[in-house]
Write an enzyme that holds these catalytic residues in place. Structure first.
Site, PDB file in Angstrom:
ATOM      1  N   CYS A 184     -26.354  14.317  -4.584  1.00 35.37           N
ATOM      2  CA  CYS A 184     -25.511  14.290  -5.771  1.00 35.37           C
ATOM      3  C   CYS A 184     -26.251  15.005  -6.884  1.00 35.37           C
ATOM      4  O   CYS A 184     -27.332  14.582  -7.296  1.00 35.37           O
ATOM      5  CB  CYS A 184     -25.197  12.853  -6.175  1.00 35.37           C
ATOM      6  SG  CYS A 184     -24.178  12.713  -7.657  1.00 35.37           S
ATOM      7  N   HIS A 204     -14.317  16.247  -1.360  1.00 37.03           N
ATOM      8  CA  HIS A 204     -14.234  16.870  -2.680  1.00 37.03           C
ATOM      9  C   HIS A 204     -13.360  18.126  -2.586  1.00 37.03           C
ATOM     10  O   HIS A 204     -13.523  18.923  -1.655  1.00 37.03           O
ATOM     11  CB  HIS A 204     -15.616  17.292  -3.186  1.00 37.03           C
ATOM     12  CG  HIS A 204     -16.623  16.184  -3.253  1.00 37.03           C
ATOM     13  ND1 HIS A 204     -17.256  15.679  -2.138  1.00 37.03           N
ATOM     14  CD2 HIS A 204     -17.125  15.501  -4.320  1.00 37.03           C
ATOM     15  CE1 HIS A 204     -18.092  14.722  -2.515  1.00 37.03           C
ATOM     16  NE2 HIS A 204     -18.027  14.594  -3.828  1.00 37.03           N
ATOM     17  N   CYS A 241     -20.324  18.849 -11.761  1.00 35.40           N
ATOM     18  CA  CYS A 241     -20.657  18.599 -10.353  1.00 35.40           C
ATOM     19  C   CYS A 241     -21.758  19.538  -9.862  1.00 35.40           C
ATOM     20  O   CYS A 241     -21.524  20.749  -9.698  1.00 35.40           O
ATOM     21  CB  CYS A 241     -19.431  18.716  -9.474  1.00 35.40           C
ATOM     22  SG  CYS A 241     -19.717  18.140  -7.778  1.00 35.40           S
ATOM     23  N   GLY A 242     -22.944  18.986  -9.638  1.00 33.77           N
ATOM     24  CA  GLY A 242     -24.082  19.812  -9.234  1.00 33.77           C
ATOM     25  C   GLY A 242     -23.983  20.354  -7.827  1.00 33.77           C
ATOM     26  O   GLY A 242     -24.211  21.554  -7.593  1.00 33.77           O
ATOM     27  N   THR A 243     -23.614  19.495  -6.858  1.00 33.25           N
ATOM     28  CA  THR A 243     -23.467  19.996  -5.494  1.00 33.25           C
ATOM     29  C   THR A 243     -22.231  20.888  -5.384  1.00 33.25           C
ATOM     30  O   THR A 243     -22.211  21.848  -4.615  1.00 33.25           O
ATOM     31  CB  THR A 243     -23.396  18.842  -4.478  1.00 33.25           C
ATOM     32  OG1 THR A 243     -22.356  17.930  -4.844  1.00 33.25           O
ATOM     33  CG2 THR A 243     -24.716  18.099  -4.419  1.00 33.25           C
TER      34      THR A 243
END
Length: 333
Positions: free
Chosen positions: A91, A225, A254-256
């Protein structure tokens, strides 16, 4: 106070998205790797996730992280990422929140101007470089796991009979990436219910058509997602609404998801290495991403992403469980 459980937490938010960092009370989850610990947690300890993430202690879009001793000698801490949707392999916003908490609580030795923290995650080793000024974390750059494009221009048949074209990419989790125009919807929060329903319908279609599986870790599977791109999104600046299982929006960029988006753009020949990429959330906050090199995952081409963002501590708490509490595992409405 009567309680059968005491969990210590430092709450934070990363560009609008909560990260409840559990600093004590859980103990060490069994497993020789963080991937094994994640599997054990999902099988045997999932009530801890729902206790912390669901109402009445959390909410329908809650997210968090559980600190653990690392399983590898080159890491400072291990992390299990939890949220309403499950226990994630990785995450990005959570990593930024964890790193900020570790610095500002003094749980790691703090060095200015940059404190480097190595986190052992179920998806692999992630490095967080924390910019520190007068003891405060002002920004975090995470060096994420190798990310890659899975497929471009896939077709999905939705229950309403329409067919949409989407891309699929991995950035620590799997993401379906689709222009919102495929659903004839405006990028407008007054239409959030319709946008969320569109994302969830595509998510179901992707998984029904054959859920994606990580080529090196079969425990990482499924698309939970969907990144719905706003009109005018480019390889320099992109805006999106991120729909997440079972039915909420990521408040952060959202990093990923930023990592997956950069991998997708790179596969399309639109985003070269060493170029900044700004990714904006549904509420207008932003991460800055960059691809720093090439890699390989399971025989397929991959890229090495960095993502920079900010987090702020919002409180500290001890979460308790009264033995007469009718909701020991929480609830969702």
């Amino acid at each position: 106070m009567r309680t059968t459980r005491v969990l210590h937490a430092v709450d934070s938010h990363t560009e609008g998205m909560a990260t409840r960092v559990i600093t004590g009370g859980v103990g060490t989850v069994p497993g020789t790797t963080m991937a094994e610990r994640r599997s054990h947690f999902m099988l045997h300890l999932d009530e801890l996730r729902t206790f912390l993430m669901y109402e009445p202690r959390g909410h329908a879009a809650m997210s968090g992280a559980i600190l653990q001793p690392p399983t590898r000698p080159d890491a400072d801490y291990g992390v299990l990422f939890i949220e309403v949707s499950g226990c994630l392999p990785m995450c990005g916003h959570g990593t930024i929140g964890v790193a900020t908490v570790l610095v500002e609580t003094g749980m790691v030795p703090v060095v200015e101007p940059v404190t480097t923290i190595r986190l052992d995650t179920p998806a692999g080793l992630v490095t967080a470089e924390v910019a520190v000024e007068n003891g405060a974390a002002t920004a975090v750059t995470l060096r994420n796991v190798p990310s890659f494009s899975v497929a471009l221009d896939r077709k999905a048949a939705l229950p309403d009979g329409r067919t949409v074209t989407y891309d699929l990419a991995y950035g620590g989790n799997f993401y379906a990436i689709v222009p919102l125009a495929e659903f004839d919807l405006p990028f407008d929060r007054t239409h959030k219910d319709e946008i969320l329903a569109a994302g969830l319908s595509l998510m179901t279609a992707v998984n029904d058509g054959g859920a994606p599986v990580h080529p090196e870790d079969p425990a990482i599977t499924g698309c939970h997602h969907v990144q719905l791109l706003a009109p005018g999104s480019t390889a320099e600046r992109s805006r999106h609404a991120m729909a997440i299982h079972p039915g909420w929006f990521d408040r952060s960029p959202c990093g990923t998801g930023t990592s997956a988006r950069m991998a997708q753009l790179h596969a399309r020949g639109e985003l070269p290495l060493h170029q900044d990429f700004v990714n904006e959330s549904f509420i207008g906050t932003a991460f800055t991403g960059r691809l720093t090199g090439a890699a390989e995952v399971g025989g397929r081409p991959a890229v090495l992403p960095t993502v920079t963002g900010r987090a702020w501590i919002t409180g500290t708490a001890q979460y308790l469980l009264d033995p007469t509490d009718p909701f020991p595992a929480g609830f969702l409405l």
